[in-house]
Write a protein that holds these residues in place. Structure first.
Motif, PDB file in Angstrom:
ATOM      1  N   ASN A  91      -3.034  54.818 -52.865  1.00 33.47           N
ATOM      2  CA  ASN A  91      -3.332  53.662 -52.004  1.00 33.47           C
ATOM      3  C   ASN A  91      -4.723  53.095 -52.302  1.00 33.47           C
ATOM      4  O   ASN A  91      -5.726  53.604 -51.793  1.00 33.47           O
ATOM      5  N   PRO A  92      -4.773  52.058 -53.125  1.00 35.99           N
ATOM      6  CA  PRO A  92      -6.060  51.511 -53.561  1.00 35.99           C
ATOM      7  C   PRO A  92      -6.969  51.115 -52.399  1.00 35.99           C
ATOM      8  O   PRO A  92      -8.184  51.263 -52.489  1.00 35.99           O
ATOM      9  N   MET A  93      -6.378  50.660 -51.287  1.00 38.53           N
ATOM     10  CA  MET A  93      -7.213  50.290 -50.138  1.00 38.53           C
ATOM     11  C   MET A  93      -7.962  51.500 -49.597  1.00 38.53           C
ATOM     12  O   MET A  93      -9.106  51.394 -49.164  1.00 38.53           O
ATOM     13  N   ALA A  94      -7.299  52.641 -49.603  1.00 35.77           N
ATOM     14  CA  ALA A  94      -7.942  53.862 -49.116  1.00 35.77           C
ATOM     15  C   ALA A  94      -9.082  54.267 -50.051  1.00 35.77           C
ATOM     16  O   ALA A  94     -10.139  54.721 -49.612  1.00 35.77           O
ATOM     17  N   MET A 123     -17.390  44.466 -41.756  1.00 35.93           N
ATOM     18  CA  MET A 123     -16.410  44.329 -42.836  1.00 35.93           C
ATOM     19  C   MET A 123     -15.849  45.699 -43.216  1.00 35.93           C
ATOM     20  O   MET A 123     -14.656  45.859 -43.456  1.00 35.93           O
ATOM     21  N   TYR A 124     -16.737  46.676 -43.301  1.00 33.72           N
ATOM     22  CA  TYR A 124     -16.294  48.015 -43.648  1.00 33.72           C
ATOM     23  C   TYR A 124     -15.366  48.567 -42.562  1.00 33.72           C
ATOM     24  O   TYR A 124     -14.322  49.141 -42.845  1.00 33.72           O
ATOM     25  N   LEU A 125     -15.746  48.327 -41.327  1.00 34.80           N
ATOM     26  CA  LEU A 125     -14.945  48.859 -40.222  1.00 34.80           C
ATOM     27  C   LEU A 125     -13.566  48.205 -40.159  1.00 34.80           C
ATOM     28  O   LEU A 125     -12.578  48.859 -39.810  1.00 34.80           O
ATOM     29  N   GLU A 126     -13.519  46.950 -40.544  1.00 35.09           N
ATOM     30  CA  GLU A 126     -12.220  46.276 -40.567  1.00 35.09           C
ATOM     31  C   GLU A 126     -11.300  46.942 -41.594  1.00 35.09           C
ATOM     32  O   GLU A 126     -10.128  47.214 -41.334  1.00 35.09           O
ATOM     33  N   VAL A 183      -6.897  50.680 -43.012  1.00 35.79           N
ATOM     34  CA  VAL A 183      -6.400  51.816 -43.792  1.00 35.79           C
ATOM     35  C   VAL A 183      -5.827  52.887 -42.867  1.00 35.79           C
ATOM     36  O   VAL A 183      -4.738  53.418 -43.113  1.00 35.79           O
ATOM     37  N   PHE A 184      -6.535  53.183 -41.772  1.00 36.83           N
ATOM     38  CA  PHE A 184      -6.032  54.248 -40.896  1.00 36.83           C
ATOM     39  C   PHE A 184      -4.791  53.822 -40.105  1.00 36.83           C
ATOM     40  O   PHE A 184      -3.945  54.654 -39.784  1.00 36.83           O
ATOM     41  N   ALA A 185      -4.699  52.528 -39.834  1.00 36.68           N
ATOM     42  CA  ALA A 185      -3.455  52.059 -39.216  1.00 36.68           C
ATOM     43  C   ALA A 185      -2.290  52.287 -40.184  1.00 36.68           C
ATOM     44  O   ALA A 185      -1.220  52.772 -39.798  1.00 36.68           O
ATOM     45  N   ASP A 186      -2.513  51.969 -41.461  1.00 33.72           N
ATOM     46  CA  ASP A 186      -1.474  52.198 -42.482  1.00 33.72           C
ATOM     47  C   ASP A 186      -1.148  53.687 -42.626  1.00 33.72           C
ATOM     48  O   ASP A 186       0.012  54.084 -42.741  1.00 33.72           O
TER      49      ASP A 186
END
Ligand SMILES: *Cc1c(COP(=O)(O)O)cnc(C)c1O
Length: 714
Positions: free
Chosen positions: A33-36, A75-78, A83-86
């Motif tokens: 998962n690249p977003m992670a 921005m980081y928190l968003e 990511v954690f929702a996913d």
């Protein structure tokens, strides 16, 4: 769904707002998962590279003030929240494919393998077999299959490769630092390590158990490096594939017998038992022993248990088929015969295999005889395997031998470049991965503009060239590297030149030196001023494989020649990280096995997923995938004598390069310098190969054709 058996540590001092980074670092879900991954490399990419993409080491090293700042950055928190929702949605999802199609089926499947290739930071794999096992577990998690993996934890992992100036492979073994790896010890209620015991002639051996979390799927790894064991035994799980037969058979007893005991100790009661290759075949005997203990005869016990066993054979090459001389069986398994109610000769008969040098106990024979589900890993490999093992079914013709095939696949999201994913999200829809093996979706390929796809490909090739150059620079700065080796490692790679990749284990049947066999002709091909070609080699040989190491040396000799202009290169230390760069960055993926020895091969699938075109012998998976428009074939679709085959294949290789591949790449470019016909071929390759040669399609076949039948007999 499977429950994890270990506890997450609480060992990082993280700001509260982002403290779930710790949990994420212990679940390999982030690997695909690249977003992670962005959660780490967005803060400090340099450190991310330095720690070799290891989030645990990254978290240990990153200064606290930097994390404090991130915890304040909207921005980081968003990104973090997304990511954690996913992640949570992924773990809790009730209806991935398996749950939706087989809602009543809760029974567990056990999957045994000697190696698992999950990520470069956990080097407990040597090549294709391990990467396939790793991809199998990742897909298991994606489709929601209740499967648990079983393997060994090697305290030194597989070796790192250095190439000396004269082309000789040197193996470097470094102990792994367990605390820096996503390994969670499984503990008993009293807080002590959960252990299992296996008996050897010199006494009992204990192994402890580690859990690796792969999305929703657990993998259990056994390790004998414990104080209570004697020094020889502690070495058992130091390295993969000991050449010493004593260590090797002990490893396989720990895997097969110990693996069953580990699952029992962990509270699992699987209804299907899958042996990925013959290394784990002692499992069949341990399962029979359990039943004999309840008062059944051996025949009753083995017939009952074999109904749930599944065996996958992975190679027709003798070195890949484990067998042991009978004296070793006498030495290490004598205590098992009486427990099975067998005499020594009856025991030897279970897997007796006649070789021209004597009788052996053959692990694939044991696995084939005592599994009801048996498969090879491609269509052609099925044909070869049925013929190879027909002696086990007297009176059967090769066609009738009950070995089916399930062609291998790759875990798409592990191997696909992020930029290609973004393209598919845009054109196929945000949920395209859910429909990965839906062939209709792939008809939308035509809506992607050639420029768009070409821009992504060009970006990926630049990334590869820059990476290789930086690697050469770092290696040079470390010292002990001759200047010619800097060039040999790709310092002069050009990001705008047609680039061919050849990376795999260096075993002789893979014929790495076929492309350099007529060197003058090759030089003439690659050095054309207006249409040059680059070739990147990479790959390790097993440390005991002298012919394999000589092959590396032969290739390295060609690589070092000044006349190639720095266009033929060899990159040291092939691993999953380098594999990702290569399969994502090259234009052509070349494979030249001596047919029919390549059971399947998977790296070409990874390349195709990223838009590289395959150029390979019609062996293994490529024989099924090639349709005339999605890549190129080397040589005829037939088996020939070795020498005839080598010559015919070399001729075909050079001629196809000269007359088809190079012109298609460099000619007929449009106003934006896009080679339209090349891009068309890329699309045909991506469209036909990505869905079919995915672990999604593969796992569904394993479920329907092998796992569910095995479960139904439990
Ligand atoms: C995919 C992969 C392999 C297997 O490649 P083959 O095509 O089967 O030779 C070997 N090593 C690594 C590091 C890989 O990623």
């Amino acid at each position: 769904m499977t429950q994890f058996k270990s506890k997450l540590p609480n060992n990082f001092d993280l700001p509260r707002r982002i403290n779930r980074l710790s949990e994420l670092s212990y679940n390999l879900w982030w690997v695909w998962n690249p977003m992670a991954q962005r959660l780490f490399n967005r803060i400090d990419n340099n450190l991310w590279e330095q720690v070799n993409h290891n989030p645990i080491r990254w978290l240990r090293t990153i200064p606290r003030p930097v994390l404090n700042a991130a915890a304040q950055d909207p921005m980081y928190l968003e990104l973090y929240d997304r990511v954690f929702a996913d992640f949570d949605a992924y773990l809790k999802r009730a209806d991935p494919w398996f749950g939706a199609t087989h809602p009543q089926q809760q029974k567990q499947i056990a999957y045994f393998s000697m190696e698992f290739g999950l990520h470069e930071t956990l080097p407990i794999y040597s090549g294709g077999l391990g990467v396939l096992s790793g991809d199998h577990l990742k897909e298991t998690s994606d489709i929601g299959l209740p499967l648990v993996g079983v393997g060994l934890l090697y305290t030194e992992g597989y070796f790192s490769q250095r190439i000396s100036e004269d082309g000789w492979q040197e193996a470097i073994n470094n102990p792994l630092v367990f605390a820096d790896l996503p390994l969670l010890p499984v503990l008993k209620d009293d807080g002590k390590e959960l252990t299992i015991q296996v008996d050897f002639p010199d006494g009992p051996v204990l192994a402890r158990i580690w859990e690796v979390r792969i999305g929703r799927t657990p993998l259990y790894l056994m390790d004998t490096n414990m104080d209570v064991n004697n020094p020889m035994v502690r070495q058992l799980t130091t390295r993969l594939y000991w050449s010493d037969v004593n260590l090797r058979i002990m490893q396989e007893v720990v895997l097969g017998v110990g693996g069953v005991r580990a699952l029992r100790a962990l509270g699992f009661n699987p209804s299907a038992w899958h042996m990925n290759e013959g290394h784990a075949a002692f499992m069949t005997l341990e399962r029979a022993r359990e039943v004999v203990k309840t008062g059944k005869t051996f025949d009753e016990a083995i017939n009952q248990t074999k109904a749930n066993n599944v065996f996958t054979t992975h190679t027709p090459v003798p070195a890949g088929n484990d067998e042991f001389p009978l004296w070793l069986i006498d030495k290490y398994l004598a205590s098992l015969w009486p427990e099975l109610g067998l005499t020594r000769d009856q025991f030897a008969d279970l897997a007796r295999h006649q070789q021209n040098w004597g009788e052996t106990f053959s692990m694939p024979v044991l696995a084939l005889k005592y599994s009801n589900g048996r498969n090879a890993v491609s269509e052609l490999h099925g044909v070869v395997s049925r013929d190879m093992w027909k002696e086990l079914w007297p009176g059967y013709t090769a066609d009738e031998v009950p070995i089916t095939y399930v062609t291998n696949g790759v875990h798409t999201s592990t191997w696909m470049a992020r930029r290609i994913r973004v393209l598919y999200e845009k054109h196929f829809g945000a949920d395209w991965l859910e429909h990965l093996d839906d062939f209709e979706m792939w008809e939308k390929m035509d809506s992607i503009q050639p420029q768009e796809l070409w821009a992504v490909r060009s970006h990926l090739k630049r990334k590869l060239a820059l990476y290789v150059q930086e690697r050469a620079r770092q290696r040079w700065m470390k010292g002990g590297f001759h200047p010619v080796q800097v060039i040999a490692s790709g310092a002069m790679l050009d990001p705008y030149v047609l680039t061919i990749g050849f990376a795999r284990r260096f075993a002789t049947y893979k014929r790495a030196s076929l492309v350099t066999s007529e060197f003058e002709r090759l030089l003439n091909i690659i050095n054309q001023p207006n249409r040059p070609v680059q070739i990147i080699f990479s790959g390790k040989s097993h440390p005991a494989d002298e012919p394999g190491k000589m092959l590396i040396q032969e290739v390295y000799r060609s690589v070092k020649k000044a006349e190639n202009g720095g266009r033929i290169v060899f990159i040291e230390d092939y691993d999953m990280n380098l594999a990702r760069y290569l399969v994502q960055g090259v234009d052509i993926w070349m494979n030249t096995p001596r047919r029919p020895n390549e059971a399947s091969g998977t790296s070409g699938m990874k390349a195709a997923v990223n838009g590289a075109l395959n150029f390979s012998v019609l062996d293994g998976w490529w024989r099924e995938a090639y349709n005339g428009d999605n890549g190129w074939a080397i040589g005829p679709d037939a088996e020939l004598d070795e020498k005839v085959q080598d010559e015919a294949d070399a001729e075909s290789l050079y001629e196809t390069l000269e007359k088809q591949i190079i012109p298609l790449y460099y000619n007929d470019r449009d106003v934006n310098d896009v080679p339209l016909k090349w891009v068309q071929r890329m699309k045909e390759s991506m469209r036909t190969i990505t869905p079919q040669f995915s672990t999604r399609r593969m796992l569904k076949e394993y479920v329907e054709r092998l796992y569910l039948p095995a479960i139904s007999k439990s």
